[in-house]
Design an enzyme around this catalytic site. Structure first.
Site, PDB file in Angstrom:
ATOM      1  N   LYS A  72       0.824  -1.214   0.000  1.00 39.07           N
ATOM      2  CA  LYS A  72       0.000   0.000   0.000  1.00 39.07           C
ATOM      3  C   LYS A  72       0.853   1.255   0.000  1.00 39.07           C
ATOM      4  CE  LYS A  72      -4.509  -1.449   1.391  1.00 39.07           C
ATOM      5  NZ  LYS A  72      -5.651  -1.338   2.300  1.00 39.07           N
TER       6      LYS A  72
ATOM      7  N   LYS B 230      -3.456 -11.190  -6.781  1.00 40.25           N
ATOM      8  CA  LYS B 230      -4.759 -11.523  -6.182  1.00 40.25           C
ATOM      9  C   LYS B 230      -5.868 -10.637  -6.763  1.00 40.25           C
ATOM     10  CE  LYS B 230      -5.298  -8.607  -2.173  1.00 40.25           C
ATOM     11  NZ  LYS B 230      -5.607  -8.332  -0.820  1.00 40.25           N
TER      12      LYS B 230
ATOM     13  N   LYS C 264     -10.250  -5.393  -4.950  1.00 40.45           N
ATOM     14  CA  LYS C 264     -11.212  -4.305  -5.129  1.00 40.45           C
ATOM     15  C   LYS C 264     -10.578  -3.123  -5.840  1.00 40.45           C
ATOM     16  CE  LYS C 264     -12.277  -4.792  -0.502  1.00 40.45           C
ATOM     17  NZ  LYS C 264     -12.682  -4.479   0.821  1.00 40.45           N
TER      18      LYS C 264
HETATM   19  P1  TYM Z   1     -10.314  -6.811   3.008  1.00 40.10           P
HETATM   20  O1  TYM Z   1     -11.414  -5.829   3.169  1.00 40.10           O
HETATM   21  O2  TYM Z   1      -9.201  -6.479   2.076  1.00 40.10           O
HETATM   22  O3  TYM Z   1     -10.902  -8.203   2.548  1.00 40.10           O
HETATM   23  C1  TYM Z   1     -11.994  -8.788   3.214  1.00 40.10           C
HETATM   24  C2  TYM Z   1     -11.821 -10.299   3.240  1.00 40.10           C
HETATM   25  O4  TYM Z   1     -11.726 -10.820   1.915  1.00 40.10           O
HETATM   26  C3  TYM Z   1     -10.566 -11.624   1.804  1.00 40.10           C
HETATM   27  N1  TYM Z   1     -10.028 -11.494   0.432  1.00 40.10           N
HETATM   28  C4  TYM Z   1      -9.761 -12.521  -0.371  1.00 40.10           C
HETATM   29  N2  TYM Z   1      -9.872 -13.854  -0.201  1.00 40.10           N
HETATM   30  C5  TYM Z   1      -9.523 -14.644  -1.240  1.00 40.10           C
HETATM   31  N3  TYM Z   1      -9.073 -14.175  -2.423  1.00 40.10           N
HETATM   32  C6  TYM Z   1      -8.943 -12.845  -2.650  1.00 40.10           C
HETATM   33  N4  TYM Z   1      -8.514 -12.399  -3.818  1.00 40.10           N
HETATM   34  C7  TYM Z   1      -9.287 -11.951  -1.587  1.00 40.10           C
HETATM   35  N5  TYM Z   1      -9.294 -10.602  -1.458  1.00 40.10           N
HETATM   36  C8  TYM Z   1      -9.746 -10.333  -0.206  1.00 40.10           C
HETATM   37  C9  TYM Z   1      -9.603 -11.069   2.825  1.00 40.10           C
HETATM   38  O5  TYM Z   1      -8.623 -12.014   3.177  1.00 40.10           O
HETATM   39  C10 TYM Z   1     -10.537 -10.738   3.958  1.00 40.10           C
HETATM   40  O6  TYM Z   1     -10.816 -11.892   4.730  1.00 40.10           O
HETATM   41  N6  TYM Z   1      -7.610  -6.108   7.096  1.00 40.10           N
HETATM   42  C11 TYM Z   1      -8.797  -6.744   6.584  1.00 40.10           C
HETATM   43  C12 TYM Z   1     -10.068  -6.312   7.258  1.00 40.10           C
HETATM   44  C13 TYM Z   1     -10.074  -6.462   8.748  1.00 40.10           C
HETATM   45  C14 TYM Z   1     -10.233  -7.675   9.452  1.00 40.10           C
HETATM   46  C15 TYM Z   1     -10.204  -7.324  10.822  1.00 40.10           C
HETATM   47  C16 TYM Z   1     -10.407  -9.005   9.062  1.00 40.10           C
HETATM   48  C17 TYM Z   1      -9.951  -5.467   9.648  1.00 40.10           C
HETATM   49  N7  TYM Z   1     -10.032  -5.975  10.920  1.00 40.10           N
HETATM   50  C18 TYM Z   1     -10.317  -8.274  11.820  1.00 40.10           C
HETATM   51  C19 TYM Z   1     -10.542  -9.960  10.084  1.00 40.10           C
HETATM   52  C20 TYM Z   1     -10.494  -9.600  11.429  1.00 40.10           C
HETATM   53  C21 TYM Z   1      -8.909  -6.407   5.121  1.00 40.10           C
HETATM   54  O7  TYM Z   1      -8.400  -5.441   4.652  1.00 40.10           O
HETATM   55  O8  TYM Z   1      -9.729  -7.232   4.429  1.00 40.10           O
END
Ligand code: TYM
Length: 334
Positions: free
Chosen positions: A115, A197, A200
């Site tokens: 990032k 990957k 978004k």
């Molecule tokens: P975020 O918002 O980027 O993604 C949300 C969830 O989607 C999963 N994910 C994927 N899984 C498989 N393949 C992909 N291409 C893919 N892209 C995203 C992510 O692994 C995630 O589970 N930091 C976290 C959000 C967060 C969080 C937490 C998660 C904040 N606090 C506490 C769990 C517990 C994040 O940015 O996810």
């Protein structure tokens, strides 16, 4: 534990449009695990501001995300679906945990490195301490299990390290959480670049399937998916594009890669790609329909938001007060 149930926590950022990666890597598992645990599903809007957001847009996306959790099949009466910014304990615990986290640990985080390369003009302190807020999210609810995609594994490991460090000083304050990664779909790759990957924030929108994409768009993106010149449907490292399509197909149909390889034995990519597209279309259709229905239920969604914020505050305060006491903050006078 709450009662005799273990606790599950997870969250998603309210930035960009959710992709099939978010759904197959996380949301789908949230739904299947919901009955076994006491659950907290958070819309992590505080994490979202580590990159610049348009305020009106952020508010809208956060609400859409909350509705998508429900539309995916999570019952908001039984599961605590709420906004992170409505529960002040997240930020309060994050501050405390900041004082138990080392710069060197945070410097090693790949998401921070990625990032900061992408937002070189805005490498703010929040971006750097992002994993600490995530640790606070999880530890605040004494979560036993955290279902996430593989890209969050490093953040989960630092959460465990911080919790263990804290416990080694103050006794058994935090439950040490375990990650949960689904059998299929834990790492969905871009349809245009299978080494990257699905994300978004990808500028090439053909690489990502968005949860609200219409059937024609989904079919078109799958037909254009990058594959290889081998020509046979096999599950191996060399055919990264096909392997990704098999993963997607498996996650949507609950089949194993071996079953899929058998099913398409002797068939070409021209047949396989649309089959994957159709599996995704039919998987997403009920979610999309339910989302559109919920858009009209303003009063109902508002009541969910209010009630669940209170519930989450109640549970999180228990941990927060315990932590404050352990580290020596003065007791509150009632
Ligand atoms: P975020 O918002 O980027 O993604 C949300 C969830 O989607 C999963 N994910 C994927 N899984 C498989 N393949 C992909 N291409 C893919 N892209 C995203 C992510 O692994 C995630 O589970 N930091 C976290 C959000 C967060 C969080 C937490 C998660 C904040 N606090 C506490 C769990 C517990 C994040 O940015 O996810």
């Amino acid at each position: 534990m709450i009662g005799d149930e273990k606790i599950l926590f997870s969250g998603m950022q309210a930035t960009g449009n959710l992709t099939l990666g978010n759904y197959l890597g996380a949301l789908k598992n949230w739904v299947s695990l919901a009955d076994e645990y006491t659950t907290f599903y958070c819309v992590v809007d505080e994490h979202s501001i580590t990159v610049r957001q348009d305020p009106a847009e952020l508010r809208k996306r956060a609400r859409n995300l909350l509705m998508l959790y429900i539309a995916a099949g999570i019952d908001p009466e039984k599961n605590c679906i709420y906004y992170q910014s409505h529960v002040s304990g997240h930020a309060e615990l994050a501050w405390i945990l900041n004082c138990f986290t080392y710069m060197g640990e945070l410097q090693r985080m790949t998401q921070f490195k990625d990032k900061s390369a992408k937002h070189a003009d805005n490498i703010n302190a929040g971006l750097f301490t992002y994993p600490v807020l995530m640790a606070a999210d999880i530890l605040l609810y004494q979560a036993d299990v955290v279902p996430v995609g593989k890209d969050q594994q490093q953040h989960l490991e630092i959460t465990r390290d911080i919790a263990q460090r804290f416990n080694s000083i103050y006794g058994d304050v935090f439950t040490i959480p375990e990650g949960y990664y689904g059998k299929a779909g834990a790492r969905i790759m871009s349809l245009q670049d299978p080494d990257k990957k699905m994300s978004k924030s990808d500028e090439n929108t053909n690489g990502s399937i968005y949860l609200m994409d219409d059937p024609d768009t989904i079919m078109r993106k799958f037909k254009r998916a990058v594959t290889d010149s081998v020509g046979s449907i096999a599950y191996n490292e060399e055919q990264a594009g096909i392997r990704n399509l098999i993963d997607i197909y498996c996650a949507c149909t609950d089949k194993t890669p071996e079953e899929v390889v058998r099913e398409f034995d002797g068939k070409g990519y021209g047949e396989f790609k649309p089959a994957v597209g159709e599996a995704v279309v039919s998987r997403l259709k009920p979610l999309q329909d339910e989302f559109h229905r919920l858009e009209k239920e303003k009063g109902y969604i508002d009541s969910i938001i209010k009630n669940n914020a209170e519930k989450a505050s109640y549970y999180s305060n228990k941990t927060l007060r315990k932590v404050q006491k352990k580290i020596g903050f003065p007791e509150r006078i009632r």
